[in-house]
Motif scaffolding. Structure first.
Motif, mmCIF file in Angstrom:
data_model
loop_
_atom_site.group_PDB
_atom_site.id
_atom_site.type_symbol
_atom_site.label_atom_id
_atom_site.label_comp_id
_atom_site.label_asym_id
_atom_site.label_seq_id
_atom_site.Cartn_x
_atom_site.Cartn_y
_atom_site.Cartn_z
ATOM 1 N N PHE A 149 -92.657 44.166 -6.259
ATOM 2 C CA PHE A 149 -91.312 43.618 -6.413
ATOM 3 C C PHE A 149 -91.106 42.463 -5.421
ATOM 4 O O PHE A 149 -90.319 42.572 -4.481
ATOM 5 N N LEU B 96 -87.178 41.552 -16.186
ATOM 6 C CA LEU B 96 -86.190 42.518 -15.707
ATOM 7 C C LEU B 96 -85.761 42.179 -14.289
ATOM 8 O O LEU B 96 -86.580 42.083 -13.380
ATOM 9 N N ARG C 273 -95.293 46.630 -17.097
ATOM 10 C CA ARG C 273 -95.107 45.290 -16.555
ATOM 11 C C ARG C 273 -94.052 44.602 -17.408
ATOM 12 O O ARG C 273 -94.153 44.591 -18.634
ATOM 13 N N HIS C 274 -93.049 44.072 -16.768
ATOM 14 C CA HIS C 274 -91.962 43.394 -17.474
ATOM 15 C C HIS C 274 -91.634 42.124 -16.706
ATOM 16 O O HIS C 274 -91.307 42.164 -15.521
ATOM 17 N N LEU D 127 -92.848 44.409 -11.709
ATOM 18 C CA LEU D 127 -91.583 43.783 -12.100
ATOM 19 C C LEU D 127 -91.361 42.555 -11.227
ATOM 20 O O LEU D 127 -90.577 42.571 -10.281
ATOM 21 N N LEU E 32 -88.210 48.934 -22.587
ATOM 22 C CA LEU E 32 -88.728 47.798 -21.827
ATOM 23 C C LEU E 32 -89.800 47.038 -22.603
ATOM 24 O O LEU E 32 -89.879 45.810 -22.524
ATOM 25 N N SER F 199 -94.708 50.251 -11.493
ATOM 26 C CA SER F 199 -94.429 49.190 -12.460
ATOM 27 C C SER F 199 -94.506 47.821 -11.795
ATOM 28 O O SER F 199 -94.196 47.674 -10.612
ATOM 29 N N LEU G 169 -87.711 41.333 -10.569
ATOM 30 C CA LEU G 169 -86.710 42.307 -10.143
ATOM 31 C C LEU G 169 -86.081 41.912 -8.812
ATOM 32 O O LEU G 169 -86.763 41.696 -7.816
#
Length: 317
Positions: free
Chosen positions: A207, A151, A147-148, A174, A124, A172, A177
């Motif tokens: 999310f 994704l 943290r992305h 995201l 990631l 996380s 997401l």
């Protein structure tokens, strides 16, 4: 039990990259594909990183949109660490990579709970533009909270998922997401999470765009159903999957007594231990609103031994 390899991944046909490609005989695929790179599970002539090197030399890496990692040599003994390391080391060569699946194996290759994984956090961090990540196998699987920004879907298929990984996913950040799928599994194969570990996911804070949630294949499916019944994330969902686990009438009763689910497009409860009466109650409550309801429970069979009833998840070993 996983019986078939993926034929399609994120809308792209899966094309097997030959382990010993013959440039003169090979016909390049027409259009984008998901490249499946694999070596034999037993007595592999080369290690997976070597097969990956061959792939990088034969295909323009800058055009690759999706990679499906199949088996690597001895996955029941050797973890996916060298596979992850090879992918991370070559990350700069794959600017177009958006979809990655790690461990596309059938039971014939290696039973899902025997697949030895590794720390996947670097996938990631090394691929910040990755949109879809799938992983099969929970044995020694590790993840740190990340943290992305990009994704969109995360799928972790296991016969036993550790609480540490569940907590890492929940912690996380995201923001993009939209789909999260966790096969939680059975204690016999390493599952040790509880419904409390899922609380941050059900709160929905990390999310904000999630519309598809699967918390499935769990021995404590009734507890999950009861938590979902009051979960803040539910109103934003379009698809909810509580399938493949030990879902009894108590869990279904909690769903019926909780917040409305009639806004859902689909509710998947297949592989369950529900009574006929409860199935009818669910249909009456949800199907008139257009909810696509999957109540198939024919593959969920109770066993009795010395007066004790045993019920199992759909995917264990």
């Amino acid at each position: 039990m996983i019986s078939d390899l993926q034929s399609e991944f994120q809308g792209l046909p899966v094309t097997e990259f030959p382990s010993d490609p013959d440039p003169a005989a090979s016909t390049p695929p027409q259009g984008p594909v998901a490249w499946r790179i694999s070596v034999p599970t037993h007595e592999a002539p080369v290690a997976w990183p070597e097969a990956f090197d061959t792939f990088r030399a034969a295909v323009d890496p800058s055009t690759v949109q999706a990679i499906v990692v199949g088996s690597w040599a001895d996955p029941y003994d050797e973890g996916s660490g060298p596979v992850v390391e090879a992918l991370v080391a070559a990350a700069g060569e794959f600017p177009a990579l958006r979809s990655l699946f790690l461990g596309d194996m059938t039971a014939e290759d290696c039973e899902i709970s025997w697949i030895v994984q590794s720390d996947i956090t670097a996938l990631l961090t090394a691929f910040p533009r990755l949109e879809h990540l799938g992983v099969r196998g929970g044995n020694q699987l590790m993840l740190n909270p990340v943290r992305h920004e990009n994704l969109r879907s995360l799928v972790i298929e296991t016969g036993g998922l550790s609480a540490d990984v569940v907590r890492a996913v929940a912690a996380s950040e995201l923001p993009a997401l939209t789909d999260l799928e966790l096969w939680l599994g059975t204690e016999e194969y390493g599952a040790d999470s509880t419904v409390e570990d899922l609380a941050p996911i059900l709160a929905g804070v990390n999310f904000p765009r999630l519309t598809g949630l699967a918390l499935s294949n769990s021995e404590y499916q009734d507890d999950i159903a009861a938590a979902v019944a009051a979960a803040p994330i539910v109103p934003q969902l379009r698809a909810l999957d509580l399938s493949k686990g030990v879902l009894l009438d108590a869990g279904a009763e909690a769903l019926l007594a909780g917040q409305s689910l009639t806004h859902l497009e689909s509710l998947d409860l297949h592989h369950n231990y529900l009574s006929d009466d409860m199935r009818e109650r669910l249909r009456a409550a949800l199907e008139p609103s257009g909810v696509q309801l999957n109540l198939d429970g024919e593959d969920a069979e109770e066993d009795e031994y010395d007066g004790t009833i045993y019920r199992s998840v759909a995917v264990g070993e």
